[in-house]
Design an enzyme around this catalytic site. Sequence first.
Site, mmCIF file in Angstrom:
data_model
loop_
_atom_site.group_PDB
_atom_site.id
_atom_site.type_symbol
_atom_site.label_atom_id
_atom_site.label_comp_id
_atom_site.label_asym_id
_atom_site.label_seq_id
_atom_site.Cartn_x
_atom_site.Cartn_y
_atom_site.Cartn_z
ATOM 1 N N LYS A 172 -0.607 107.657 46.671
ATOM 2 C CA LYS A 172 -0.481 106.205 46.545
ATOM 3 C C LYS A 172 -0.137 105.878 45.104
ATOM 4 O O LYS A 172 -0.789 106.350 44.172
ATOM 5 C CB LYS A 172 -1.806 105.569 46.925
ATOM 6 C CG LYS A 172 -1.948 104.115 46.543
ATOM 7 C CD LYS A 172 -3.195 103.571 47.168
ATOM 8 C CE LYS A 172 -3.666 102.328 46.513
ATOM 9 N NZ LYS A 172 -4.834 101.768 47.194
HETATM 10 C C1 5RP Z 1 -7.931 100.801 43.396
HETATM 11 C C2 5RP Z 1 -7.260 101.035 44.675
HETATM 12 C C3 5RP Z 1 -6.817 99.853 45.485
HETATM 13 O O1 5RP Z 1 -7.072 100.114 46.822
HETATM 14 C C4 5RP Z 1 -5.365 99.619 45.263
HETATM 15 O O2 5RP Z 1 -5.165 99.145 43.971
HETATM 16 C C5 5RP Z 1 -4.662 98.772 46.334
HETATM 17 O O3 5RP Z 1 -4.987 97.485 46.293
HETATM 18 P P1 5RP Z 1 -4.048 96.363 45.684
HETATM 19 O O4 5RP Z 1 -2.907 96.199 46.664
HETATM 20 O O5 5RP Z 1 -4.939 95.175 45.618
HETATM 21 O O6 5RP Z 1 -3.548 96.836 44.338
HETATM 22 O O7 5RP Z 1 -7.052 102.140 45.076
HETATM 23 O O8 5RP Z 1 -8.203 101.997 42.767
#
Ligand code: 5RP
Length: 264
Positions: A172
């Site tokens: 991610k």
């Molecule tokens: C933080 C994360 C969050 O889940 C990620 O940032 C996704 O959320 P957003 O779309 O609000 O940024 O992993 O460490």
Amino acid sequence: MDWGLKNRISQIIKPATGRTVMLAVDHGYFLGPTTRLENARQTIAPLLPYADTLMLTRGILRTSVEATTNVPIVLRVSGGTSILGKLSNEIITTSIRDAIRLNASGVALSIFIGSEHEKETLSNLCSLVNEAEEYGIPVLAVTAVGKEMVRDARYLGLCCRIAAELGAHIVKTYYCDGFEEVVGGCPVPIVVAGGKKIEEKEALQLTYDSIKHGAVGVDMGRNIWQSDYPVAMIQAVREIVHNNASPEKAYELFKKTATTDKRR
Ligand code: 5RP
């Protein structure tokens, strides 16, 4: 690939489209009661029917989601730091045994490349992959959270490739200019985080650009549940991710659905 691992990945990334809309609600693990996630149960419940996967900590899973849900869980298993301290100094918070007990389809942890604790967080990733693979559980590595790094293709490409090299099954990261280079250098699927709340139209454009340049989906939080119309927003995101809708068409759908979505 091990059957169990493959099966769990297919619970997260839907085989029908090869894509996923992951709903991220793990923010409290370092941000505390984030705006519009103060009461996690209330935030999550109306969105669940539209989420392919729910990403959260065991604390919120146990207290705020019914065990009868059929939405696959990606359990955040790293943390131990807060926004007030050194964010990168994370530990693995949750054992694989507990992840299995909670019927997780995957586990997620953050890595902080270029930070003071780079080595420790990469070591956490290696240990987690070693343990999770014993049980056929995929690992999602979360890259580039925090303010210190420039989130450009060079940096994000470095992060994603290292995560994949060390065994992450899904990565991610954030969208950036030249995102196709990030995707091209990463041999495992990438999902994109939404980041801070922006206008719905822009967040839908971000979703579209991410998919167009090779992401398999989003792992989105604030741009869904901080919207005044979260249910309309998640549906619009789905239209792009699973049905290749244009951002304009998805925004039209958002506006239409928003008329029936409960305003906060
Ligand atoms: C933080 C994360 C969050 O889940 C990620 O940032 C996704 O959320 P957003 O779309 O609000 O940024 O992993 O460490």
